[in-house]
Design a protein around this motif. Sequence first.
Motif, short mmCIF file in Angstrom:
data_model
loop_
_atom_site.label_atom_id
_atom_site.label_comp_id
_atom_site.label_asym_id
_atom_site.label_seq_id
_atom_site.Cartn_x
_atom_site.Cartn_y
_atom_site.Cartn_z
N ASP A 73 -37.26 -21.13 -22.99
CA ASP A 73 -36.76 -21.83 -22.10
C ASP A 73 -37.35 -21.27 -20.55
O ASP A 73 -36.86 -20.19 -20.35
N GLY A 74 -37.85 -21.84 -19.83
CA GLY A 74 -38.20 -21.72 -18.48
C GLY A 74 -39.36 -20.51 -18.61
O GLY A 74 -39.34 -19.61 -17.95
N LEU A 75 -40.19 -20.61 -19.68
CA LEU A 75 -41.29 -19.70 -20.02
C LEU A 75 -42.12 -19.28 -18.74
O LEU A 75 -42.57 -18.06 -18.51
N GLY A 76 -42.52 -20.23 -18.04
CA GLY A 76 -43.26 -20.07 -16.93
C GLY A 76 -42.65 -19.06 -15.80
O GLY A 76 -43.34 -18.34 -15.27
N ARG A 77 -41.42 -19.69 -15.68
CA ARG A 77 -40.73 -18.69 -14.51
C ARG A 77 -40.35 -17.11 -14.89
O ARG A 77 -40.66 -16.34 -14.20
N LYS A 78 -40.12 -17.10 -16.15
CA LYS A 78 -40.00 -15.69 -16.70
C LYS A 78 -41.28 -14.88 -16.62
O LYS A 78 -41.22 -13.81 -16.35
N LEU A 79 -42.37 -15.66 -17.17
CA LEU A 79 -43.66 -14.70 -16.75
C LEU A 79 -44.10 -14.60 -15.54
O LEU A 79 -44.82 -13.46 -15.30
N LEU A 80 -43.70 -15.18 -14.52
CA LEU A 80 -44.03 -14.96 -13.23
C LEU A 80 -43.49 -13.69 -12.82
O LEU A 80 -43.96 -12.84 -11.97
N ASP A 81 -42.13 -13.19 -13.42
CA ASP A 81 -41.68 -11.95 -12.97
C ASP A 81 -42.78 -10.70 -13.78
O ASP A 81 -42.58 -9.64 -12.84
N PHE A 82 -43.62 -11.02 -14.29
CA PHE A 82 -44.50 -10.10 -14.91
C PHE A 82 -45.76 -10.33 -14.14
O PHE A 82 -46.91 -9.55 -14.70
N GLY A 83 -45.95 -11.00 -13.21
CA GLY A 83 -47.40 -11.38 -12.64
C GLY A 83 -48.07 -12.31 -13.47
O GLY A 83 -49.49 -12.28 -13.27
N ILE A 84 -47.53 -12.93 -14.44
CA ILE A 84 -48.34 -13.89 -15.34
C ILE A 84 -48.17 -15.33 -14.96
O ILE A 84 -47.04 -15.93 -14.86
N THR A 85 -49.19 -16.19 -14.71
CA THR A 85 -49.03 -17.57 -14.26
C THR A 85 -49.44 -18.45 -15.60
O THR A 85 -50.53 -18.37 -16.25
N LEU A 86 -48.41 -19.26 -15.94
CA LEU A 86 -48.62 -20.02 -17.14
C LEU A 86 -48.79 -21.44 -16.79
O LEU A 86 -48.52 -21.94 -15.70
N ALA A 87 -50.16 -21.87 -17.29
CA ALA A 87 -50.53 -23.38 -16.97
C ALA A 87 -49.33 -24.25 -17.24
O ALA A 87 -48.46 -24.16 -18.11
N PRO A 88 -49.37 -25.53 -16.28
CA PRO A 88 -48.35 -26.20 -15.97
C PRO A 88 -47.90 -26.99 -17.85
O PRO A 88 -46.87 -27.21 -17.96
N HIS A 89 -49.20 -27.38 -18.31
CA HIS A 89 -49.01 -28.00 -19.56
C HIS A 89 -48.34 -27.19 -20.58
O HIS A 89 -47.79 -27.70 -21.48
N LEU A 90 -48.73 -25.89 -20.49
CA LEU A 90 -48.32 -24.84 -21.50
C LEU A 90 -46.86 -24.66 -21.31
O LEU A 90 -46.18 -24.46 -22.13
N ASP A 91 -46.41 -24.69 -20.17
CA ASP A 91 -45.09 -24.53 -19.69
C ASP A 91 -44.14 -25.69 -20.20
O ASP A 91 -43.25 -25.58 -20.66
N ALA A 92 -44.82 -26.97 -19.74
CA ALA A 92 -44.06 -28.13 -20.46
C ALA A 92 -44.05 -28.12 -22.09
O ALA A 92 -43.07 -28.55 -22.70
N ARG A 93 -44.93 -27.73 -22.82
CA ARG A 93 -45.11 -27.62 -24.39
C ARG A 93 -43.95 -26.46 -24.52
O ARG A 93 -43.31 -26.83 -25.68
N ALA A 94 -43.81 -25.33 -23.69
CA ALA A 94 -42.75 -24.59 -24.34
C ALA A 94 -41.37 -25.21 -24.10
O ALA A 94 -40.58 -24.76 -24.99
N GLY A 95 -41.13 -26.05 -23.30
CA GLY A 95 -39.94 -26.53 -22.91
C GLY A 95 -39.76 -27.50 -24.16
O GLY A 95 -38.55 -27.55 -24.58
N GLN A 96 -40.70 -28.32 -24.60
CA GLN A 96 -40.58 -29.00 -25.49
C GLN A 96 -40.20 -28.72 -26.93
O GLN A 96 -39.24 -28.96 -27.69
N ALA A 97 -41.04 -27.32 -27.14
CA ALA A 97 -40.72 -26.60 -28.39
C ALA A 97 -39.28 -25.96 -28.32
O ALA A 97 -38.60 -25.99 -29.50
N GLU A 98 -38.78 -25.81 -27.07
CA GLU A 98 -37.44 -25.08 -27.01
C GLU A 98 -36.22 -26.11 -27.49
O GLU A 98 -35.23 -25.74 -28.19
N GLU A 99 -36.55 -27.55 -27.27
CA GLU A 99 -35.80 -28.63 -27.59
C GLU A 99 -35.83 -28.88 -28.93
O GLU A 99 -34.61 -28.95 -29.62
#
Length: 220
Positions: free
Chosen positions: A162-188
Motif C-alpha cells: 500500500d503506497g509502495l511508491g511513496r514509501k520507496l521515495l523515502d529511500f531515494g527510489i522512484t517507482l514507475a507509476p504503472h508499477l505503483d498502480a500494480r502494487a496498489g491492485q495487488a494490495e486490494e
Amino acid sequence: MSPWTLAQRLAAFVTLPAMILLGVGWFWLDDPALFLKEGHTVETVSVLLLLQGVLCWFAVHGREGWREWQIPALLVLFAAREMDFDKRLTDSGLLKLRTYTGDAPLDDKLLGAGAILFSLLVIWRILRRNAPGWWRALRQGQPYALAILLAAALTVAGKTLDGLGRKLLDFGITLAPHLDARAGQAEEWLELAAWWLLGLSIALLPAARAQGPRAAPTRD
C-alpha cells in the motif's frame, strides 16, 4: 447438525456469495478498471466477508460468543477501516498523527483517542484470551489456525504494498507509476484473500471443537 456439516455450510456461506458478487461485479461494470477502485466491487466484497465472519462467529458460539466479543469487534474494526471510517469522521483522519499534534478540534482528538484505546483493548484481549489457544492449534496443524496465520501474512504483505511508491521515495527510489498502480491492485487482492481466510477460519471452528477442547481457541 454435526460439527462437520456446520463447518461445511459456514464455509460455503463465506465463499459462495463473495465469488458470485465478484463475478457479477466484473461483468456489470462498464469500466473494468473500477473493479478494484474504492467503493466498488472488491472493497464491497471485502466488507461483506468481514461482516460474514461476524455472523459465522455467532452461528458457531451463539450467545456465548459475546464472552469473546473481541473477535467480532476486530472484524468490525477491519470493516470500518475498509470503508475509511477513520477518514470520514474527521477532517484529518483518526489514524493521522497530525490529528493529535496539530490544531484539530478537541472532539476529533477525543473521538480518535477513544477509537485507538478501544482497538488496543481488543488487541490485548485477543493476545490474552485467544492467542494461546490459537498457538496450540497451529502447532497441531489445525486448518483454522493455519488460515489465520496465512491471513495475517497476507495482511502484512498488503500493507507493505500500500503506497509502495511513496514509501520507496523515502529511500531515494522512484517507482514507475504503472508499477505503483500494480502494487496498489495487488494490495486490494491480498486483503480480500485475507478477509476470506479470516471468515473461513471461523467457519472451520466447529470441526476443530469436535476434535477436543485443545484443538479450538480457548482462554489460557
